[in-house]
Design a protein around this motif. Structure first.
Motif, PDB file in Angstrom:
ATOM      1  N   LEU A 142       0.828  -1.210   0.000  1.00 46.43           N
ATOM      2  CA  LEU A 142       0.000   0.000   0.000  1.00 46.43           C
ATOM      3  C   LEU A 142       0.863   1.260   0.000  1.00 46.43           C
ATOM      4  O   LEU A 142       0.509   2.271  -0.623  1.00 46.43           O
ATOM      5  N   ARG A 143       2.004   1.196   0.662  1.00 48.24           N
ATOM      6  CA  ARG A 143       2.927   2.345   0.628  1.00 48.24           C
ATOM      7  C   ARG A 143       3.463   2.556  -0.788  1.00 48.24           C
ATOM      8  O   ARG A 143       3.568   3.684  -1.262  1.00 48.24           O
ATOM      9  N   ASP A 144       3.790   1.438  -1.472  1.00 50.76           N
ATOM     10  CA  ASP A 144       4.274   1.534  -2.850  1.00 50.76           C
ATOM     11  C   ASP A 144       3.198   2.101  -3.772  1.00 50.76           C
ATOM     12  O   ASP A 144       3.505   2.830  -4.719  1.00 50.76           O
ATOM     13  N   VAL A 145       1.941   1.757  -3.513  1.00 49.89           N
ATOM     14  CA  VAL A 145       0.837   2.307  -4.297  1.00 49.89           C
ATOM     15  C   VAL A 145       0.817   3.828  -4.171  1.00 49.89           C
ATOM     16  O   VAL A 145       0.658   4.552  -5.164  1.00 49.89           O
ATOM     17  N   ALA A 146       0.996   4.326  -2.952  1.00 46.09           N
ATOM     18  CA  ALA A 146       1.018   5.776  -2.745  1.00 46.09           C
ATOM     19  C   ALA A 146       2.238   6.410  -3.412  1.00 46.09           C
ATOM     20  O   ALA A 146       2.142   7.466  -4.049  1.00 46.09           O
ATOM     21  N   LEU A 147       3.394   5.752  -3.299  1.00 52.26           N
ATOM     22  CA  LEU A 147       4.635   6.301  -3.864  1.00 52.26           C
ATOM     23  C   LEU A 147       4.576   6.416  -5.386  1.00 52.26           C
ATOM     24  O   LEU A 147       5.250   7.276  -5.964  1.00 52.26           O
ATOM     25  N   THR A 148       3.781   5.580  -6.028  1.00 52.92           N
ATOM     26  CA  THR A 148       3.728   5.586  -7.493  1.00 52.92           C
ATOM     27  C   THR A 148       2.528   6.361  -8.030  1.00 52.92           C
ATOM     28  O   THR A 148       2.239   6.292  -9.222  1.00 52.92           O
ATOM     29  N   SER A 149       1.840   7.099  -7.179  1.00 52.02           N
ATOM     30  CA  SER A 149       0.701   7.891  -7.642  1.00 52.02           C
ATOM     31  C   SER A 149       1.185   9.170  -8.325  1.00 52.02           C
ATOM     32  O   SER A 149       2.099   9.840  -7.849  1.00 52.02           O
ATOM     33  N   ALA A 150       0.537   9.494  -9.436  1.00 53.66           N
ATOM     34  CA  ALA A 150       0.888  10.718 -10.161  1.00 53.66           C
ATOM     35  C   ALA A 150       0.494  11.974  -9.384  1.00 53.66           C
ATOM     36  O   ALA A 150       0.973  13.063  -9.689  1.00 53.66           O
ATOM     37  N   TYR A 151      -0.369  11.825  -8.384  1.00 44.53           N
ATOM     38  CA  TYR A 151      -0.864  12.982  -7.628  1.00 44.53           C
ATOM     39  C   TYR A 151      -0.098  13.220  -6.331  1.00 44.53           C
ATOM     40  O   TYR A 151      -0.384  14.175  -5.613  1.00 44.53           O
ATOM     41  N   LEU A 152       0.868  12.362  -6.020  1.00 44.65           N
ATOM     42  CA  LEU A 152       1.531  12.412  -4.715  1.00 44.65           C
ATOM     43  C   LEU A 152       2.433  13.633  -4.559  1.00 44.65           C
ATOM     44  O   LEU A 152       3.207  13.980  -5.456  1.00 44.65           O
ATOM     45  N   LYS A 153       2.335  14.265  -3.388  1.00 46.47           N
ATOM     46  CA  LYS A 153       3.263  15.326  -2.999  1.00 46.47           C
ATOM     47  C   LYS A 153       4.417  14.667  -2.238  1.00 46.47           C
ATOM     48  O   LYS A 153       4.242  14.193  -1.112  1.00 46.47           O
ATOM     49  N   PHE A 154       5.600  14.641  -2.855  1.00 48.50           N
ATOM     50  CA  PHE A 154       6.692  13.812  -2.351  1.00 48.50           C
ATOM     51  C   PHE A 154       7.352  14.347  -1.087  1.00 48.50           C
ATOM     52  O   PHE A 154       8.021  13.591  -0.378  1.00 48.50           O
TER      53      PHE A 154
ATOM     54  N   ASP B 250      -1.896  19.142  -5.108  1.00 46.02           N
ATOM     55  CA  ASP B 250      -2.835  20.253  -4.996  1.00 46.02           C
ATOM     56  C   ASP B 250      -4.065  19.770  -4.221  1.00 46.02           C
ATOM     57  O   ASP B 250      -4.583  18.689  -4.511  1.00 46.02           O
ATOM     58  N   PRO B 251      -4.533  20.543  -3.217  1.00 50.07           N
ATOM     59  CA  PRO B 251      -5.726  20.111  -2.476  1.00 50.07           C
ATOM     60  C   PRO B 251      -6.933  19.833  -3.360  1.00 50.07           C
ATOM     61  O   PRO B 251      -7.773  18.990  -3.014  1.00 50.07           O
ATOM     62  N   ARG B 252      -7.036  20.495  -4.524  1.00 48.18           N
ATOM     63  CA  ARG B 252      -8.166  20.252  -5.421  1.00 48.18           C
ATOM     64  C   ARG B 252      -8.111  18.855  -6.041  1.00 48.18           C
ATOM     65  O   ARG B 252      -9.096  18.386  -6.598  1.00 48.18           O
ATOM     66  N   GLN B 253      -6.942  18.193  -5.940  1.00 49.03           N
ATOM     67  CA  GLN B 253      -6.790  16.845  -6.494  1.00 49.03           C
ATOM     68  C   GLN B 253      -7.149  15.759  -5.487  1.00 49.03           C
ATOM     69  O   GLN B 253      -6.971  14.568  -5.782  1.00 49.03           O
ATOM     70  N   GLN B 254      -7.664  16.137  -4.321  1.00 50.28           N
ATOM     71  CA  GLN B 254      -7.854  15.160  -3.260  1.00 50.28           C
ATOM     72  C   GLN B 254      -8.748  13.994  -3.655  1.00 50.28           C
ATOM     73  O   GLN B 254      -8.471  12.829  -3.313  1.00 50.28           O
ATOM     74  N   PHE B 255      -9.821  14.249  -4.402  1.00 47.35           N
ATOM     75  CA  PHE B 255     -10.745  13.165  -4.760  1.00 47.35           C
ATOM     76  C   PHE B 255     -10.161  12.276  -5.847  1.00 47.35           C
ATOM     77  O   PHE B 255     -10.334  11.059  -5.825  1.00 47.35           O
ATOM     78  N   LEU B 256      -9.423  12.877  -6.792  1.00 48.82           N
ATOM     79  CA  LEU B 256      -8.725  12.081  -7.795  1.00 48.82           C
ATOM     80  C   LEU B 256      -7.631  11.232  -7.139  1.00 48.82           C
ATOM     81  O   LEU B 256      -7.415  10.072  -7.513  1.00 48.82           O
ATOM     82  N   PHE B 257      -6.960  11.819  -6.148  1.00 47.89           N
ATOM     83  CA  PHE B 257      -5.886  11.119  -5.440  1.00 47.89           C
ATOM     84  C   PHE B 257      -6.439   9.917  -4.678  1.00 47.89           C
ATOM     85  O   PHE B 257      -5.902   8.797  -4.785  1.00 47.89           O
TER      86      PHE B 257
ATOM     87  N   THR C 226      -9.224   8.331  -5.225  1.00 48.04           N
ATOM     88  CA  THR C 226      -9.702   7.350  -6.204  1.00 48.04           C
ATOM     89  C   THR C 226      -8.540   6.560  -6.786  1.00 48.04           C
ATOM     90  O   THR C 226      -8.611   5.321  -6.927  1.00 48.04           O
ATOM     91  N   ASP C 227      -7.455   7.244  -7.123  1.00 47.92           N
ATOM     92  CA  ASP C 227      -6.273   6.577  -7.671  1.00 47.92           C
ATOM     93  C   ASP C 227      -5.704   5.569  -6.678  1.00 47.92           C
ATOM     94  O   ASP C 227      -5.409   4.421  -7.042  1.00 47.92           O
ATOM     95  N   LEU C 228      -5.572   5.972  -5.423  1.00 47.54           N
ATOM     96  CA  LEU C 228      -5.056   5.062  -4.397  1.00 47.54           C
ATOM     97  C   LEU C 228      -5.973   3.863  -4.214  1.00 47.54           C
ATOM     98  O   LEU C 228      -5.508   2.712  -4.089  1.00 47.54           O
ATOM     99  N   THR C 229      -7.270   4.103  -4.216  1.00 49.71           N
ATOM    100  CA  THR C 229      -8.235   3.032  -3.993  1.00 49.71           C
ATOM    101  C   THR C 229      -8.238   2.029  -5.138  1.00 49.71           C
ATOM    102  O   THR C 229      -8.168   0.807  -4.918  1.00 49.71           O
ATOM    103  N   VAL C 230      -8.311   2.529  -6.372  1.00 51.50           N
ATOM    104  CA  VAL C 230      -8.396   1.638  -7.541  1.00 51.50           C
ATOM    105  C   VAL C 230      -7.116   0.818  -7.689  1.00 51.50           C
ATOM    106  O   VAL C 230      -7.157  -0.409  -7.862  1.00 51.50           O
ATOM    107  N   ARG C 231      -5.964   1.483  -7.624  1.00 52.32           N
ATOM    108  CA  ARG C 231      -4.705   0.749  -7.797  1.00 52.32           C
ATOM    109  C   ARG C 231      -4.385  -0.127  -6.603  1.00 52.32           C
ATOM    110  O   ARG C 231      -3.830  -1.217  -6.751  1.00 52.32           O
ATOM    111  N   GLY C 232      -4.771   0.315  -5.400  1.00 47.72           N
ATOM    112  CA  GLY C 232      -4.576  -0.507  -4.215  1.00 47.72           C
ATOM    113  C   GLY C 232      -5.387  -1.796  -4.289  1.00 47.72           C
ATOM    114  O   GLY C 232      -4.883  -2.880  -3.976  1.00 47.72           O
TER     115      GLY C 232
END
Length: 199
Positions: free
Chosen positions: A119-131, A156-163, A165-171
């Protein structure tokens, strides 16, 4: 109808003033709270706030109301008087860092260490992640299984729902490929989990 004596006029004007005072009470209270909000800054344009059942981005702070744009693109005017008796939840408090949480409910029979790393790797590979912000994966054991949460920050805080969703789907995809099965929650446990998330 009313004899225009001094006593009657004073009584009539007093009654009118009292009625106007009651009618304007909330309006004046909102104006005063608006002055307080300008000093204390519980919210400002760009903040993501929750006030009672309203969650969204602050678009404008006026003298009487704060305008909040919800994720459904509704513009809600919330009176400042809510400051007096309502908790104001501010997700980013004037900054660009807003923590997002993606939840996973898994059957208890799995390798917990591997799941946390995956799950950590899923977050690390997200295009929306603030590193430059931390990624935390927390686990909580429940009678029906294990509840995992990825806590991370989008660029960006406006990306929170896309972020989220991305974590959920790929996770879900990663866990499914590894043969990790989701938890089957009984209805009452599902309601408890939903209530805990909303709080």
């Amino acid at each position: 109808i009313v004899e225009p004596s001094l006593r009657n006029m004073v009584t009539l004007l007093g009654a009118i003033g009292l009625a106007i005072g009651f009618a304007m009470k909330d309006y004046v209270s909102s104006l005063i709270a608006g002055v307080v909000s300008a000093v204390e800054l519980p919210y400002r344009p760009g903040d993501w706030v929750r006030i009672e059942d309203t969650y969204g981005e602050v678009k404008h702070v006026g003298m009487r109301t704060v305008e909040v744009q919800t994720p459904d693109d509704d513009l809600v005017a919330v009176p400042h008087l809510k400051l007096w008796d309502t908790a104001i939840y501010n997700a980013n408090n004037g900054g660009t860092s807003l923590q997002c949480v993606a939840s996973f409910y898994l059957h208890p029979e799995h390798e917990a260490g591997w799941v946390r790393k995956a799950l950590r790797d899923v977050a690390l590979t997200s295009a929306y992640l603030k590193f430059d912000e931390p990624i935390i994966v927390v686990a909580e054991e429940k009678p029906w299984g294990t509840h995992y949460r990825i806590r991370a920050y989008p660029v960006d805080p406006r990306q929170q729902f896309l972020f989220i969703t991305d974590l959920t789907v790929r996770g879900k995809a990663v866990l499914s490929e590894a043969g990790v099965t989701p938890a089957l929650l009984p209805p009452d446990a599902a309601l408890d989990a939903y209530g805990a998330e909303s709080r």
